[in-house]
Design an enzyme around this catalytic site. Structure first.
Site, PDB file in Angstrom:
ATOM      1  N   THR B  45      11.394 -32.522  34.339  1.00 14.97           N
ATOM      2  CA  THR B  45      11.893 -31.834  35.499  1.00 14.97           C
ATOM      3  C   THR B  45      10.876 -30.704  35.906  1.00 14.97           C
ATOM      4  O   THR B  45      10.698 -30.505  37.109  1.00 14.97           O
ATOM      5  CB  THR B  45      13.097 -31.001  34.778  1.00 14.97           C
ATOM      6  OG1 THR B  45      13.971 -32.163  34.342  1.00 14.97           O
ATOM      7  CG2 THR B  45      13.789 -30.159  35.771  1.00 14.97           C
ATOM      8  N   HIS B  48       8.495 -32.130  38.235  1.00 17.24           N
ATOM      9  CA  HIS B  48       8.937 -32.460  39.319  1.00 17.24           C
ATOM     10  C   HIS B  48       8.747 -30.995  40.265  1.00 17.24           C
ATOM     11  O   HIS B  48       8.470 -31.055  41.381  1.00 17.24           O
ATOM     12  CB  HIS B  48      10.558 -32.767  39.260  1.00 17.24           C
ATOM     13  CG  HIS B  48      10.737 -34.062  38.932  1.00 17.24           C
ATOM     14  ND1 HIS B  48      10.309 -35.364  39.655  1.00 17.24           N
ATOM     15  CD2 HIS B  48      11.202 -34.655  37.729  1.00 17.24           C
ATOM     16  CE1 HIS B  48      10.644 -36.518  38.965  1.00 17.24           C
ATOM     17  NE2 HIS B  48      11.390 -35.963  37.836  1.00 17.24           N
TER      18      HIS B  48
END
Lengths: 351, 351, 351, 351
Positions: B45, B48
Site C-alpha cells: 500500500t 502505491h
C-alpha cells in the site's frame, strides 16, 4: 499360499491365557481382503486382554486372535471388492461399521451402533495373515516404513482428539504421556501450538520421551503445575486440554488449568467415577468437554497421511517407537509394555 | 519530550511527492496513546502511495504521513486509557473501527463500515512518533525483535487468510510469492500442510525466497503447474488455494488446481475484472471462494502471538525480512521494494 | 428531570431485607447513559437475592438496587457516548466487560475475567431510573412492546444455549421448564426442531406452559421418559439436550437420552455435585458437554432481534409472560415467582 | 411380478424425441433394489432432456429412461442387500457414488469423481419400475404422502444450500422463485429467518407462490430491489443470498444486496459467463461465495426428515406441488412445466 500360520491367541480367560499357536489361515469373504502382516503394534487394549482385567473378562470371548494395529500387503481379495487389489500395501481401520445406520450415514461411522472391532469382537491381526473387510482398508504412503504405518490407529486417535479442538497458535496441556500422549505432543508442536505442557503421573521415562518429541514443559503429578502454567500463560490458563491418561484426577486437573471458553477433549478410558462441581468447573467457565474415541472414517486418516509427509512428524514417530520385537517374542514385548518404560512397541511379523 | 520530529510525508499528489520533513509531534486525545516508533516496515500500500497510482489518487488526501506497520514504545497515554501505559512495547492494528455497528459487534470490526486506516485515511507511522487509539494497541511479546513485531500487520493478513481455510495435513497452493505469499508458505509448512505449491509470475528472487521458507515445489506462471500438481496429489488437486498475487489469471489458475469441495481464499487487490464460468468452475466443483482483508480483531493477533513462539516461524520471518534501511534512507528502501528483488523491507527509525 | 426515584433495594442481608425506598436518581459518567425504566422483569437471580440464599450472602453487598432485565428510554448521555442518544428505546446487556482482556478481544466478553453484572455487583434497574455503560446499550425494535423487550436477557440465554448446538431438523430434549426452558421450547420449535421433548420435575403448570408454546411431548421426572423418547426417535435418542433445570439428576437423565455424537448444553446453576462414569456416559458416547452462561456480545442479541421479527415467536413470548405487576407490588410479584405457578413475570415501572 | 412396464424414454436426440413405451422391467443386481414407482416428479433437468438443449445433447445417450425424483415401494432386493427389504416405502438419492474415493470417504460423496446420476447417465425412474443401488435408498417417513416424498431430491437441494449458510434470525434474499426457490423461501421462514426477500425475473405466478409460502417481500427484476432491501435492513444489506435462478445477472444483484461478511450460495446452472470486480464485490466486502450441488449423503436427508415433521413445512410443500398429472399424460405435464405457470409438478404412476 500357506494354509497354516502362527497367531497370538487368547486361549483361556486368565492372565496366563495367551499362546502362540499354529492355526489355519483365514479365508476372505466376497467383501473382504486377506493380508500378509508385516508389522503389528501393541495397543493398551492388547495389554488389557493379555492381563485379563475386568473389561476383558466382560468383552472378550476366547479363543480369539487379538491385535488390531498393523501394516501389511494384500494377498487375496473377495469377488465383490473394487477398492483394493493383490500387492497393495495397506493398514486398516479397526472399527467395522454397518454403513447404513444414522451414525454411519452422518459421518460418525466410528460410533456405529453395531460396530465390531477386529482383535476384540472378531479375529484380529497378531498373526501372519488376517482378513478384514475391504471397506476398512487404508492404502499406505509407499514412502513410509511398515513400522510407522502400523501405528496409524493410535496416531489417528491422537489426531482425532487434537482436531476436535483448536490448537494452532494456542497453549495446550497434554495429560498422560503414554504413547498416544507422546504422539499428541509431537503433532501439537508440529502444527504450531504455542506452548505444550505435558503432564505425566510419575514415570520420568515417558515425560523424557514427551520432551524429546517437543513438549515445552513437562511435569509429574506431584509438581505445582497450576502455578507454573498460569505464570507461563499470563494468568490465562491453557486454551486446550487433551486428556489421555484415563485418570479422573487428571480430568479435574485439566479443567483447573483450562481458560474460560476453552475445550477439554477426553480420549482415556476411566475406571473411576468423576465428581464435578458443574457450576464452577464447567458452566461459569463456559467450558466444553468432548468425549473422543476411534478415528473419523476416513477424514482423520487423510489428514494423518498429509501430516506424515512432514519429515519432523515422521521422525518423531520413529522416536516414539522405542522397541521392536520379533513376532515370536510377543510375551517379552508385552512385559516391556507393561513396565511403562517404553514408548510404542512394534512386532516384526513378516517381510 | 521532543516537540518536533522527522516524518515521511506525501506532500503532493504525484510520483515525486514524498518528502522527509520536520513536523510537530502529534498530541494524543483522551482515548489515544503516543508511541515512539522503533521500526516501521513497508507495505505494498505504501508503494502505491509512493507511486501515486489510480487508487492513491482516489483515496489519499495530501499532505499525509503514511505507513501503518510498526513496533515502538508508548511514551504518553490519554486520560481515558486503561489498557496501556508508558513504557509498553507495542504494535497496532491499523483499522480504526467504530466499535458499535453490526460488524463491530459481530466479530467483524475489520470491515466496520466507518473504518479508517491510519497511514491512509488519517496520519500514519512513518515518523519518529505517532498517535493511535488505545483500542488499536497490541502488546508485543518481549522475546521478539522490533523488526519482527513491525511485520505483524502483513503476517496477520497471511494468517487470517490461512485460517479462513483448513490447511493442516492438506495440500495447498500459494499463488503470489511477494512478502505475504512467502509468509503464508512458511506458516502453512510450519502448521503441518502436507505439500505447499508456491507459484510466482516471473520473479525467481521471490520463488527462491518461498523455497527457503519451506515451499515444497515452486513454479513460474509459464510452467506446466497443473500437470505437476495433479501428479503430486494423486489426481485430486489441492485442497486449498491461497491467492495473494492480485492477478485475476492466478484466480482462474487457482480454481483449476482446486479439488472438488475445496476452498480458495483471496487476499489480493485485483485491478482487472475476472470472468468465470460459474457452473464448471464453482457450482459443479462445490467450491468455496472467500474474500479476505485485514485481520480478525483480535483473534488473528492472538493466534499470531502463539505462532511466533515457534522458533522455526520466527526464524523464517527473519529470512523474509531481506533488507533493513535507516529511516533517512526511505527513498532507497522504496526503490528496492519497487524492484521486486526483495522480501519484506523494514526501516530503523529509533531505539 | 426528577432528582429522586423509587427503587427496590436489598437493604439488609436477610430474607426480609428488601424494601421499596426513595433514593437519589443516579448520575451517568462520561461513558454512561441514564435510562428511564418502563418495564423490568424478574430473573431467578433476583429471587435468590430476595430469598438471601447462600449464593447471595456470598456475592451481594447490601445496600444494593437489584434487577437487571429491563426496557426503557434514554434520558441523558455522557459526554463520550457516541452510540446512543436521548429518546432511544433500549434494553441492556447486564455483563459489564473490560473490553481489553483476551476474552473480550476474542468474542468471549461475556466471560471477561473482570466482568461485573449490574443488579448484582453494581446498582441495577429495579428503579425508576438506572445508569448503565453505553457499551451495554441495545437498541430495541420499535415494533416490540416494552414487556417483550424486557425479557431479552433470559431469552438471550435460551438462544445462546440453543445456538451452541444444532437443533434445526433435529430431536431435542429440554430439561427444566421454567421461563427459560419454555423460551427454549418455543425457539426450538419455531426454528424447525423435529421433535421437542420437554421434561419438568413435578410442576404441571409449567409443563402445560411448555406445551402451549410448542413442546411435542411433555413429561414429569417420574415418567418413563427414556422408553418414550427412544420409541419416538427410532431407538436413536435425541440429537441435542438443553439442560435448564440446574438439577444434576437432569444432567444424568440428559446424557442417557442423548444419541452417540450428540451435544448437551448446560445453562443451569448446579447446587449439587455431579458424579459421572466418563467412559460410558461421555467417551464411548462421543458426547459433547457445553457449559453456557450469558449471551454472546452481541451476536446473540442480533440473532434474537431477527427471531423476534417472527410473529409466532413474539406471540409465544407474550404467552410466557404470564403475569405483569405494578412496580409498587414488587413483593407480591416475588411471591408469585417463588410459587412456581407462573411463567415470566414483568413489572410495570413507568411509561 | 410384471415382466413389462410403461416408461418415458428419450428415444432420439431431438425435441420431439420422448416417447411413452412398453419396455422390460429391469432386473436388480446383487447390490440393488427393484422399486415399484408410485409418484415421480419433474425436475428442471428433465425439461432440459425433453427440450434437447445443448447440455442434453452433450450428456445424454438415447435411448434412456429419464427422471430421478420419486417415491415407491421395494418389490425385490439383491442378495447382498442388508439395508432394505420388500415392502419398504422409499425414495432415493440420485447420485451413485463409488464409495471409496477421497470425496466419498470425506463426506463429499455427492461430488464423487465417478458419480453417475440415474435418469441422466443410467436408466431413471419415469417408469412403473426402476432399479437403484441399495446404497441410494432412503426410507420415507410413513406419515408423508408419496407426492411429498417424491420431491425430496429438490427439497434436499434447497436445504443443502440453506445449511451452507446461517439463516436463522438473519435477513435472506432468495433469487429465483422456481420450485426450488419457493421451497427455500418456505424453509427459511419456517426455521426463523428474520426477513425473506424473494426476487423473480418477470413471472408473477411464481412470486405469488413465493408469497404464499412465506416470503416477506417479493420483487421482479425490474423493481428497485436494492433501495427497498437496504431500507428494510437498516442499511446493512442481507446476511445471506441464496441464488437459485441460474442467471448471472442475479449473482451480481445478490452480491450487491449482501452485507459485508455475508455469504452467497449458488445452486443454479449458469449458461452465461459472470464478470466480477473481485476487489469491490468480494475481497473488500469479505464475502463468501459457495457453489452448491446435490445433497449431503445423507446428512441433508436426515435434516429434511426432521424438518418435514413440521406441519407448516409439510403444508407448504403441498402448496408448492401445484399440479399432479397421470403418468400417461407426461407430455402435458412437461408442457405445463415449460410454461413457467406452475410450481412443482408430480406424476401419479401407480399405487
Amino acid at each position: 499360499m500357506a494354509e497354516e500360520m502362527q497367531a497370538v491367541v487368547k486361549v483361556r480367560g486368565e492372565p496366563n491365557g495367551t499362546e502362540l499357536l499354529t492355526v489355519d489361515v483365514p479365508r476372505p469373504g466376497v467383501n473382504d481382503v486377506l493380508i500378509k502382516i508385516k508389522t503389528a503394534s501393541i495397543c493398551g487394549t492388547d495389554v488389557h486382554i493379555f492381563n485379563w482385567d475386568a473389561w476383558s473378562a466382560n468383552r472378550i470371548k476366547p479363543p480369539l486372535i487379538y491385535g488390531h494395529e498393523f501394516a501389511g500387503e494384500i494377498v487375496e481379495v473377495g469377488n465383490n471388492v473394487k477398492n483394493a487389489k493383490v500387492g497393495d500395501h495397506v493398514s486398516g481401520e479397526c472399527h467395522i461399521a454397518c454403513g447404513y445406520c444414522f451414525n454411519c450415514r452422518s459421518g460418525l461411522a466410528h460410533v456405529c451402533k453395531d460396530t465390531k472391532i477386529f482383535g476384540v469382537d472378531v479375529p484380529g491381526i497378531f498373526a501372519e495373515y488376517a482378513v478384514i473387510p475391504a471397506a476398512n482398508v487404508w492404502h499406505n504412503d509407499p514412502a513410509l516404513s511398515p513400522e510407522i504405518c502400523s501405528i496409524q490407529d493410535p496416531l489417528g486417535n491422537a489426531i482425532h482428539t487434537i482436531f476436535s479442538t483448536d490448537v494452532v497458535g494456542r497453549d495446550v496441556a497434554v495429560l498422560g504421556v503414554g504413547p498416544i500422549g507422546a504422539m499428541a505432543v509431537s503433532i501439537c508442536k508440529n502444527i504450531g501450538a504455542a506452548q505444550v505442557f505435558a503432564i505425566g503421573r510419575k514415570n520420568t521415562y515417558r515425560t523424557e520421551l514427551a520432551k524429546k518429541v517437543g513438549a515445552d514443559f513437562t511435569y509429574l503429578a506431584a509438581d505445582d503445575v497450576k502455578g507454573d502454567v498460569m505464570d507461563k500463560t499470563d494468568g490465562k490458563g491453557v486454551d486446550v486440554v487433551l486428556e489421555m491418561s484415563g485418570n479422573t484426577n487428571a480430568v479435574v486437573q485439566g479443567l483447573d488449568l483450562l481458560r474460560p471458553g476453552g475445550t477439554i477433549s477426553l480420549l482415556g478410558v476411566y475406571a473411576d467415577k468423576l465428581t464435578l462441581d458443574l457450576s464452577t468447573q464447567v458452566v461459569f467457565k463456559y467450558a466444553t468437554i468432548k468425549g473422543i474415541n476411534g478415528r473419523l472414517m476416513f477424514d482423520t486418516w487423510y489428514r494423518m497421511k498429509g501430516l506424515l509427509k512432514n519429515e519432523r512428524i515422521a521422525n518423531d514417530m520413529k522416536t516414539i517407537i522405542t522397541h521392536n520385537y520379533e513376532f515370536k517374542d510377543f510375551q517379552q514385548a508385552m512385559e516391556k509394555m507393561r513396565s511403562g518404560n517404553s514408548g510404542k512397541i512394534t512386532l516384526h511379523v513378516g517381510d
